[in-house]
Design a protein around this motif. Sequence first.
Motif, short mmCIF file in Angstrom:
data_model
loop_
_atom_site.label_atom_id
_atom_site.label_comp_id
_atom_site.label_asym_id
_atom_site.label_seq_id
_atom_site.Cartn_x
_atom_site.Cartn_y
_atom_site.Cartn_z
N GLY A 58 -5.62 2.27 -1.34
CA GLY A 58 -6.80 1.99 -0.53
C GLY A 58 -6.44 1.24 0.73
O GLY A 58 -5.41 0.58 0.83
N SER A 59 -7.33 1.35 1.73
CA SER A 59 -7.21 0.56 2.96
C SER A 59 -8.61 0.31 3.49
O SER A 59 -9.59 0.86 2.99
N ALA A 60 -8.69 -0.49 4.55
CA ALA A 60 -9.98 -0.81 5.15
C ALA A 60 -10.55 0.33 5.97
O ALA A 60 -11.66 0.22 6.49
N ASN B 111 -9.58 4.57 7.98
CA ASN B 111 -8.64 5.38 8.74
C ASN B 111 -8.21 4.69 10.03
O ASN B 111 -9.05 4.21 10.79
N GLY B 112 -6.91 4.63 10.26
CA GLY B 112 -6.38 4.06 11.49
C GLY B 112 -6.28 2.56 11.52
O GLY B 112 -5.88 1.98 12.53
N THR B 113 -6.61 1.89 10.42
CA THR B 113 -6.47 0.43 10.36
C THR B 113 -5.00 0.06 10.13
O THR B 113 -4.19 0.90 9.70
N PRO B 114 -4.62 -1.20 10.41
CA PRO B 114 -3.23 -1.59 10.17
C PRO B 114 -2.76 -1.34 8.73
O PRO B 114 -1.61 -0.96 8.51
N GLY B 115 -3.67 -1.53 7.76
CA GLY B 115 -3.29 -1.27 6.37
C GLY B 115 -2.97 0.19 6.14
O GLY B 115 -1.94 0.54 5.54
N HIS B 116 -3.85 1.08 6.61
CA HIS B 116 -3.63 2.52 6.46
C HIS B 116 -2.31 2.94 7.11
O HIS B 116 -1.49 3.63 6.50
N LEU B 117 -2.09 2.51 8.34
CA LEU B 117 -0.91 2.99 9.07
C LEU B 117 0.37 2.32 8.59
O LEU B 117 1.45 2.92 8.67
N THR B 118 0.26 1.10 8.06
CA THR B 118 1.44 0.50 7.42
C THR B 118 1.81 1.30 6.19
O THR B 118 2.99 1.53 5.91
N GLY B 119 0.79 1.76 5.47
CA GLY B 119 1.05 2.64 4.32
C GLY B 119 1.76 3.92 4.75
O GLY B 119 2.71 4.36 4.10
N ALA B 120 1.31 4.50 5.86
CA ALA B 120 1.93 5.73 6.36
C ALA B 120 3.38 5.49 6.78
O ALA B 120 4.27 6.31 6.50
N LEU B 121 3.63 4.35 7.46
CA LEU B 121 5.00 4.03 7.86
C LEU B 121 5.88 3.77 6.63
O LEU B 121 7.06 4.14 6.62
N PHE B 122 5.31 3.16 5.60
CA PHE B 122 6.09 2.89 4.39
C PHE B 122 6.42 4.20 3.66
O PHE B 122 7.53 4.36 3.14
N GLU B 123 5.47 5.12 3.63
CA GLU B 123 5.76 6.43 3.04
C GLU B 123 6.97 7.06 3.71
O GLU B 123 7.86 7.61 3.04
#
Length: 328
Positions: free
Chosen positions: A161-163, A165-177
């Motif tokens: 989960g994240s706050a 689409n496009g939030t720092p949490g979402h995109l940090t998840g994408a970078l970690f993937e």
Amino acid sequence: MPRPDHHRRRLLAAAAGAALAAPLAAFAERYPSHPLRLVVPFPPGGPTDIVARPLARQLGDALGQSVVVENRGGAGGSVAADAVAKSPADGYTLIVATVGTHAINPSLYRQLPYDPVRDFTPIGLVANAPVAIVVPASSSVRTLAELVAQAKAAPEKLPYGSAGNGTPGHLTGALFESAAGLKLTHVPYKGSAPAVTDLLGGQIPLMFDPVQSVLPHIAAGKLRALAVSSRQRAAVLPGVPTVAESGYPGFETTAWWAVFAPARLPAEVAARLAQEVERIARSPEFAQALGNLGVHPAPEGPAALAAYQKAEIGKWARAVQGAGVTLD
């Protein structure tokens, strides 16, 4: 020996330059002569308020004028950023910009009404906060390595989960993937609060979110932090490793807050504001005002902020592209 007409042109040019400089110098001497607006690009009560309100109070004391915080939400902060970009460049309208408004949004939104570099004068970086990777305390996953192993055993089966689409949490998840070579399934929420509620309730097993949103639940023993995304460990979570030290060297993302003014701000006014903002961001009073919420002072001047913003725009562009998300 210069010709008389050439010499005359040089004298005229020098006189013209002095004539232009004189009003600017006079303006800077009497600045500020009335209250300033410090625009917050989100509704009241969020993390940007944590930064903006003590900053406004201390900046007002330093300048001898009140600094009024104006909350103006909408479109991921773009409504406020656009309004500030179009405001007079006189030093009376400033914005507490975020990683969203001034680094992520240019890649996230198909049509952004402002340019985050060209339309602003950088004043100073003031604070940042890492993203935390958290699971419920009841989860069998206790380390980042265990999370990666679980995710690789069932590609695209593990949701996070994240706050939104496009939030720092979402995109940090994408970078970690990308960094870990795995595929997760993103579940966007409308803000941190409902996502944390579902994480606590077991509806989702994992979340990426700036640390200030999840810290109370970590402290209460309801959530477990596996890692933080900053270069160094978070002072409020000293026992939690960084992603970089967990096997992914160089990995770093933070939510950050900085002060910008409209473009073409007079140099004398920009220098005065930059000096005061950096002094405030370095002060013990500002650090104390931020509290133990996971938001840390990060004082940097205009040149360092401009260079940092440029690097951040590139990094988050890659994250947005990797996540495959764009907004209208």
